[in-house]
Scaffold this motif. Structure first.
Motif, PDB file in Angstrom:
ATOM      1  N   ARG A 193       0.798  -1.228   0.000  1.00  0.00           N
ATOM      2  CA  ARG A 193       0.000   0.000   0.000  1.00  0.00           C
ATOM      3  C   ARG A 193       0.831   1.278   0.000  1.00  0.00           C
ATOM      4  O   ARG A 193       0.532   2.200  -0.771  1.00  0.00           O
ATOM      5  N   PRO A 194       1.873   1.418   0.822  1.00  0.00           N
ATOM      6  CA  PRO A 194       2.637   2.679   0.819  1.00  0.00           C
ATOM      7  C   PRO A 194       3.316   2.984  -0.516  1.00  0.00           C
ATOM      8  O   PRO A 194       3.664   4.136  -0.767  1.00  0.00           O
ATOM      9  N   LEU A 195       3.513   1.996  -1.362  1.00  0.00           N
ATOM     10  CA  LEU A 195       4.125   2.247  -2.662  1.00  0.00           C
ATOM     11  C   LEU A 195       3.185   2.983  -3.613  1.00  0.00           C
ATOM     12  O   LEU A 195       3.630   3.675  -4.524  1.00  0.00           O
ATOM     13  N   PHE A 196       1.884   2.850  -3.411  1.00  0.00           N
ATOM     14  CA  PHE A 196       0.908   3.414  -4.329  1.00  0.00           C
ATOM     15  C   PHE A 196       0.133   4.596  -3.754  1.00  0.00           C
ATOM     16  O   PHE A 196      -0.382   5.414  -4.491  1.00  0.00           O
ATOM     17  N   ILE A 197       0.034   4.695  -2.437  1.00  0.00           N
ATOM     18  CA  ILE A 197      -0.758   5.748  -1.799  1.00  0.00           C
ATOM     19  C   ILE A 197       0.172   6.605  -0.951  1.00  0.00           C
ATOM     20  O   ILE A 197       0.894   6.098  -0.090  1.00  0.00           O
ATOM     21  N   ASP A 198       0.137   7.919  -1.185  1.00  0.00           N
ATOM     22  CA  ASP A 198       0.988   8.838  -0.437  1.00  0.00           C
ATOM     23  C   ASP A 198       0.146   9.504   0.649  1.00  0.00           C
ATOM     24  O   ASP A 198      -0.603  10.448   0.390  1.00  0.00           O
ATOM     25  N   ASP A 199       0.238   8.997   1.865  1.00  0.00           N
ATOM     26  CA  ASP A 199      -0.500   9.568   2.982  1.00  0.00           C
ATOM     27  C   ASP A 199       0.213  10.821   3.484  1.00  0.00           C
ATOM     28  O   ASP A 199       1.431  10.822   3.649  1.00  0.00           O
ATOM     29  N   PRO A 200      -0.535  11.888   3.763  1.00  0.00           N
ATOM     30  CA  PRO A 200       0.097  13.076   4.330  1.00  0.00           C
ATOM     31  C   PRO A 200       0.558  12.806   5.763  1.00  0.00           C
ATOM     32  O   PRO A 200       0.002  11.954   6.458  1.00  0.00           O
ATOM     33  N   ALA A 201       1.578  13.534   6.179  1.00  0.00           N
ATOM     34  CA  ALA A 201       2.088  13.371   7.540  1.00  0.00           C
ATOM     35  C   ALA A 201       1.044  13.873   8.539  1.00  0.00           C
ATOM     36  O   ALA A 201       0.358  14.865   8.284  1.00  0.00           O
ATOM     37  N   PRO A 202       0.894  13.196   9.661  1.00  0.00           N
ATOM     38  CA  PRO A 202      -0.075  13.657  10.664  1.00  0.00           C
ATOM     39  C   PRO A 202       0.397  14.971  11.281  1.00  0.00           C
ATOM     40  O   PRO A 202       1.597  15.247  11.331  1.00  0.00           O
ATOM     41  N   PRO A 203      -0.533  15.781  11.775  1.00  0.00           N
ATOM     42  CA  PRO A 203      -0.129  17.043  12.399  1.00  0.00           C
ATOM     43  C   PRO A 203       0.621  16.791  13.707  1.00  0.00           C
ATOM     44  O   PRO A 203       0.425  15.758  14.358  1.00  0.00           O
ATOM     45  N   GLU A 204       1.464  17.747  14.077  1.00  0.00           N
ATOM     46  CA  GLU A 204       2.204  17.610  15.334  1.00  0.00           C
ATOM     47  C   GLU A 204       1.234  17.668  16.505  1.00  0.00           C
ATOM     48  O   GLU A 204       0.331  18.497  16.536  1.00  0.00           O
ATOM     49  N   ILE A 205       1.440  16.805  17.468  1.00  0.00           N
ATOM     50  CA  ILE A 205       0.586  16.799  18.645  1.00  0.00           C
ATOM     51  C   ILE A 205       1.110  17.808  19.665  1.00  0.00           C
ATOM     52  O   ILE A 205       0.356  18.579  20.235  1.00  0.00           O
ATOM     53  N   LEU A 206       2.412  17.802  19.879  1.00  0.00           N
ATOM     54  CA  LEU A 206       3.043  18.740  20.809  1.00  0.00           C
ATOM     55  C   LEU A 206       4.153  19.492  20.089  1.00  0.00           C
ATOM     56  O   LEU A 206       4.884  18.921  19.288  1.00  0.00           O
ATOM     57  N   SER A 207       4.300  20.766  20.419  1.00  0.00           N
ATOM     58  CA  SER A 207       5.396  21.545  19.850  1.00  0.00           C
ATOM     59  C   SER A 207       6.681  21.215  20.604  1.00  0.00           C
ATOM     60  O   SER A 207       6.672  20.554  21.649  1.00  0.00           O
ATOM     61  N   ALA A 208       7.801  21.703  20.099  1.00  0.00           N
ATOM     62  CA  ALA A 208       9.090  21.464  20.752  1.00  0.00           C
ATOM     63  C   ALA A 208       9.115  22.078  22.148  1.00  0.00           C
ATOM     64  O   ALA A 208       9.686  21.504  23.088  1.00  0.00           O
ATOM     65  N   THR A 209       8.474  23.230  22.330  1.00  0.00           N
ATOM     66  CA  THR A 209       8.425  23.879  23.646  1.00  0.00           C
ATOM     67  C   THR A 209       7.631  23.029  24.636  1.00  0.00           C
ATOM     68  O   THR A 209       8.039  22.864  25.796  1.00  0.00           O
ATOM     69  N   GLU A 210       6.516  22.485  24.184  1.00  0.00           N
ATOM     70  CA  GLU A 210       5.700  21.652  25.067  1.00  0.00           C
ATOM     71  C   GLU A 210       6.423  20.363  25.448  1.00  0.00           C
ATOM     72  O   GLU A 210       6.334  19.907  26.598  1.00  0.00           O
ATOM     73  N   ILE A 211       7.156  19.790  24.519  1.00  0.00           N
ATOM     74  CA  ILE A 211       7.920  18.582  24.818  1.00  0.00           C
ATOM     75  C   ILE A 211       9.008  18.898  25.832  1.00  0.00           C
ATOM     76  O   ILE A 211       9.241  18.133  26.781  1.00  0.00           O
ATOM     77  N   GLY A 212       9.681  20.042  25.680  1.00  0.00           N
ATOM     78  CA  GLY A 212      10.705  20.444  26.635  1.00  0.00           C
ATOM     79  C   GLY A 212      10.125  20.669  28.013  1.00  0.00           C
ATOM     80  O   GLY A 212      10.737  20.303  29.032  1.00  0.00           O
ATOM     81  N   LEU A 213       8.956  21.287  28.089  1.00  0.00           N
ATOM     82  CA  LEU A 213       8.305  21.519  29.381  1.00  0.00           C
ATOM     83  C   LEU A 213       7.957  20.195  30.054  1.00  0.00           C
ATOM     84  O   LEU A 213       8.174  20.022  31.260  1.00  0.00           O
ATOM     85  N   MET A 214       7.437  19.247  29.286  1.00  0.00           N
ATOM     86  CA  MET A 214       7.104  17.936  29.862  1.00  0.00           C
ATOM     87  C   MET A 214       8.351  17.224  30.360  1.00  0.00           C
ATOM     88  O   MET A 214       8.333  16.588  31.418  1.00  0.00           O
ATOM     89  N   ALA A 215       9.463  17.325  29.613  1.00  0.00           N
ATOM     90  CA  ALA A 215      10.707  16.701  30.052  1.00  0.00           C
ATOM     91  C   ALA A 215      11.188  17.326  31.357  1.00  0.00           C
ATOM     92  O   ALA A 215      11.650  16.622  32.266  1.00  0.00           O
TER      93      ALA A 215
END
Length: 59
Positions: free
Chosen positions: A25-47
């Motif tokens: 399937r991935p050879l024939f269908i180009d799925d768009p990338a999913p949207p980001e759930i957390l930004s880099a700032t939010e990931i840093g805050l969680m860390a």
């Protein structure tokens, strides 16, 4: 016994087609990338919060 063998063969063939189809399937269908759930700032805050939580004494 022959009927059971034919039934098992059909189930195996269907499973094999499912696996091959999911692999190709991935050879024939180009799925768009999913949207980001957390930004880099939010990931840093969680860390930072997790590090503080791990460093605090239990209780």
């Amino acid at each position: 016994m022959k009927r059971l063998r034919n039934g098992v063969a059909v189930v195996v063939a269907a499973g094999l087609l499912l696996v091959v189809g999911a692999t190709i399937r991935p050879l024939f269908i180009d799925d768009p990338a999913p949207p980001e759930i957390l930004s880099a700032t939010e990931i840093g805050l969680m860390a930072l919060l997790l590090a503080q939580l791990e460093a605090s004494p239990p209780g």
